[in-house]
Design a protein around this motif. Sequence first.
Motif, PDB file in Angstrom:
ATOM      1  N   GLY A  36      33.526  46.862  14.295  1.00 49.07           N
ATOM      2  CA  GLY A  36      32.753  45.778  13.708  1.00 49.07           C
ATOM      3  C   GLY A  36      31.283  46.118  13.664  1.00 49.07           C
ATOM      4  O   GLY A  36      30.891  47.274  13.859  1.00 49.07           O
ATOM      5  N   PRO A  37      30.455  45.106  13.437  1.00 47.15           N
ATOM      6  CA  PRO A  37      29.014  45.337  13.315  1.00 47.15           C
ATOM      7  C   PRO A  37      28.318  45.448  14.670  1.00 47.15           C
ATOM      8  O   PRO A  37      28.905  45.157  15.710  1.00 47.15           O
ATOM      9  CB  PRO A  37      28.538  44.075  12.582  1.00 47.15           C
ATOM     10  N   VAL A  38      27.062  45.851  14.624  1.00 47.64           N
ATOM     11  CA  VAL A  38      26.183  45.765  15.785  1.00 47.64           C
ATOM     12  C   VAL A  38      25.746  44.305  15.878  1.00 47.64           C
ATOM     13  O   VAL A  38      25.460  43.664  14.864  1.00 47.64           O
ATOM     14  CB  VAL A  38      24.948  46.683  15.615  1.00 47.64           C
ATOM     15  N   TRP A  39      25.704  43.776  17.092  1.00 52.76           N
ATOM     16  CA  TRP A  39      25.305  42.393  17.322  1.00 52.76           C
ATOM     17  C   TRP A  39      23.988  42.360  18.086  1.00 52.76           C
ATOM     18  O   TRP A  39      23.730  43.222  18.920  1.00 52.76           O
ATOM     19  CB  TRP A  39      26.365  41.670  18.152  1.00 52.76           C
ATOM     20  N   ARG A  40      23.166  41.343  17.816  1.00 57.33           N
ATOM     21  CA  ARG A  40      21.942  41.103  18.596  1.00 57.33           C
ATOM     22  C   ARG A  40      22.095  39.743  19.278  1.00 57.33           C
ATOM     23  O   ARG A  40      22.420  38.749  18.627  1.00 57.33           O
ATOM     24  CB  ARG A  40      20.693  41.099  17.723  1.00 57.33           C
ATOM     25  N   VAL A  41      21.867  39.714  20.579  1.00 63.83           N
ATOM     26  CA  VAL A  41      21.931  38.467  21.337  1.00 63.83           C
ATOM     27  C   VAL A  41      20.713  37.628  20.974  1.00 63.83           C
ATOM     28  O   VAL A  41      19.576  38.098  21.068  1.00 63.83           O
ATOM     29  CB  VAL A  41      21.960  38.736  22.859  1.00 63.83           C
ATOM     30  N   THR A  42      20.946  36.401  20.535  1.00 61.45           N
ATOM     31  CA  THR A  42      19.835  35.516  20.174  1.00 61.45           C
ATOM     32  C   THR A  42      19.625  34.411  21.205  1.00 61.45           C
ATOM     33  O   THR A  42      18.545  33.838  21.271  1.00 61.45           O
ATOM     34  CB  THR A  42      20.067  34.877  18.797  1.00 61.45           C
ATOM     35  N   ARG A  43      20.660  34.136  22.002  1.00 65.44           N
ATOM     36  CA  ARG A  43      20.559  33.083  23.029  1.00 65.44           C
ATOM     37  C   ARG A  43      21.621  33.326  24.075  1.00 65.44           C
ATOM     38  O   ARG A  43      22.721  33.756  23.768  1.00 65.44           O
ATOM     39  CB  ARG A  43      20.773  31.713  22.375  1.00 65.44           C
ATOM     40  N   GLY A  44      21.280  33.062  25.337  1.00 63.80           N
ATOM     41  CA  GLY A  44      22.255  33.170  26.412  1.00 63.80           C
ATOM     42  C   GLY A  44      22.361  34.560  27.008  1.00 63.80           C
ATOM     43  O   GLY A  44      21.457  35.384  26.889  1.00 63.80           O
ATOM     44  N   VAL A  45      23.511  34.806  27.648  1.00 68.39           N
ATOM     45  CA  VAL A  45      23.755  36.060  28.357  1.00 68.39           C
ATOM     46  C   VAL A  45      25.215  36.458  28.124  1.00 68.39           C
ATOM     47  O   VAL A  45      26.101  35.611  28.213  1.00 68.39           O
ATOM     48  CB  VAL A  45      23.504  35.900  29.877  1.00 68.39           C
ATOM     49  N   PHE A  46      25.431  37.733  27.852  1.00 67.70           N
ATOM     50  CA  PHE A  46      26.781  38.269  27.705  1.00 67.70           C
ATOM     51  C   PHE A  46      27.043  39.280  28.809  1.00 67.70           C
ATOM     52  O   PHE A  46      26.138  39.990  29.245  1.00 67.70           O
ATOM     53  CB  PHE A  46      26.962  38.954  26.346  1.00 67.70           C
ATOM     54  N   ARG A  47      28.295  39.339  29.244  1.00 66.62           N
ATOM     55  CA  ARG A  47      28.741  40.318  30.223  1.00 66.62           C
ATOM     56  C   ARG A  47      29.506  41.396  29.471  1.00 66.62           C
ATOM     57  O   ARG A  47      30.498  41.113  28.797  1.00 66.62           O
ATOM     58  CB  ARG A  47      29.654  39.612  31.239  1.00 66.62           C
ATOM     59  N   LEU A  48      29.031  42.640  29.553  1.00 69.78           N
ATOM     60  CA  LEU A  48      29.753  43.765  28.968  1.00 69.78           C
ATOM     61  C   LEU A  48      30.696  44.295  30.033  1.00 69.78           C
ATOM     62  O   LEU A  48      30.303  44.462  31.191  1.00 69.78           O
ATOM     63  CB  LEU A  48      28.792  44.857  28.501  1.00 69.78           C
ATOM     64  N   GLU A  49      31.950  44.547  29.624  1.00 69.63           N
ATOM     65  CA  GLU A  49      32.964  44.938  30.588  1.00 69.63           C
ATOM     66  C   GLU A  49      33.984  45.847  29.924  1.00 69.63           C
ATOM     67  O   GLU A  49      34.086  45.891  28.702  1.00 69.63           O
ATOM     68  CB  GLU A  49      33.651  43.685  31.148  1.00 69.63           C
ATOM     69  N   ARG A  50      34.705  46.565  30.761  1.00 65.99           N
ATOM     70  CA  ARG A  50      35.770  47.411  30.230  1.00 65.99           C
ATOM     71  C   ARG A  50      37.040  47.153  31.022  1.00 65.99           C
ATOM     72  O   ARG A  50      36.988  46.772  32.188  1.00 65.99           O
ATOM     73  CB  ARG A  50      35.386  48.879  30.250  1.00 65.99           C
ATOM     74  N   LEU A  51      38.153  47.347  30.373  1.00 67.57           N
ATOM     75  CA  LEU A  51      39.450  47.126  30.993  1.00 67.57           C
ATOM     76  C   LEU A  51      39.931  48.423  31.623  1.00 67.57           C
ATOM     77  O   LEU A  51      39.944  49.473  30.985  1.00 67.57           O
ATOM     78  CB  LEU A  51      40.461  46.632  29.947  1.00 67.57           C
TER      79      LEU A  51
ATOM     80  N   TYR B 171      34.229  49.717  19.402  1.00 71.40           N
ATOM     81  CA  TYR B 171      33.472  49.217  20.550  1.00 71.40           C
ATOM     82  C   TYR B 171      34.019  49.824  21.840  1.00 71.40           C
ATOM     83  O   TYR B 171      35.226  49.867  22.054  1.00 71.40           O
ATOM     84  CB  TYR B 171      33.557  47.698  20.643  1.00 71.40           C
ATOM     85  N   ALA B 172      33.119  50.258  22.719  1.00 72.20           N
ATOM     86  CA  ALA B 172      33.516  50.828  24.002  1.00 72.20           C
ATOM     87  C   ALA B 172      33.774  49.743  25.046  1.00 72.20           C
ATOM     88  O   ALA B 172      34.549  49.949  25.972  1.00 72.20           O
ATOM     89  CB  ALA B 172      32.431  51.786  24.501  1.00 72.20           C
ATOM     90  N   PHE B 173      33.115  48.584  24.892  1.00 75.32           N
ATOM     91  CA  PHE B 173      33.214  47.519  25.886  1.00 75.32           C
ATOM     92  C   PHE B 173      33.538  46.195  25.223  1.00 75.32           C
ATOM     93  O   PHE B 173      33.236  45.994  24.046  1.00 75.32           O
ATOM     94  CB  PHE B 173      31.874  47.364  26.634  1.00 75.32           C
ATOM     95  N   GLY B 174      34.093  45.290  26.009  1.00 72.57           N
ATOM     96  CA  GLY B 174      34.241  43.914  25.571  1.00 72.57           C
ATOM     97  C   GLY B 174      32.972  43.160  25.922  1.00 72.57           C
ATOM     98  O   GLY B 174      32.196  43.600  26.774  1.00 72.57           O
TER      99      GLY B 174
END
Length: 194
Positions: A33-48, A75-78
Amino acid sequence: MTQEVLQDTQPATAAEARALAMGERLLDAGQVGPVWRVTRGVFRLERLSDEGWSFVQLALPGDLIGVEALCSDAYAFGATAVVDSEAIALTLESDSLRHQVLADAFLQQQRRSAEAVRLRSGTVASRVDHFLATLAHATGVITQRVRDCDLPYLRDIALIVDSAPESVCRAMGSLVAPRTRARPARRKLSPALA
């Protein structure tokens, strides 16, 4: 070119900002998919892994997620919203914008790697305190208000700070100011029962 300038020169995105509630996933490892930019909040990057989800790092407002897309990779991470969050998909029409986003991603990775070390080393109380300060800064909320109400689930905080939920609960108990509670009036014992 700074991040602020880059945001002003980016072409309009194909999709509007995507709002996610706490716990919702923006993307999964292996997707394209596309590259995303965080505009609000916080995301947790994780791998299985074989043991389940492993924390990699946080993505804060202004950060990029899914930069592998610049190299035509999956994508390498969720990415999961730690609190109610929002991200916008970037359309990068020119090579100069793609190169600038790649440079920004490199510098971002250095900052977030150092941040991840702070979130996962030291006492549980210091890790939780640093996470709460990061959350307050990222959301623009006063630190004490974050500590009083706008918190992610304990299991999510525990995953981020590499601790057991019970230890996070104890640490939060020592960090969070006690709430004012209306206590019932003491009842006097009947003289017959005394």
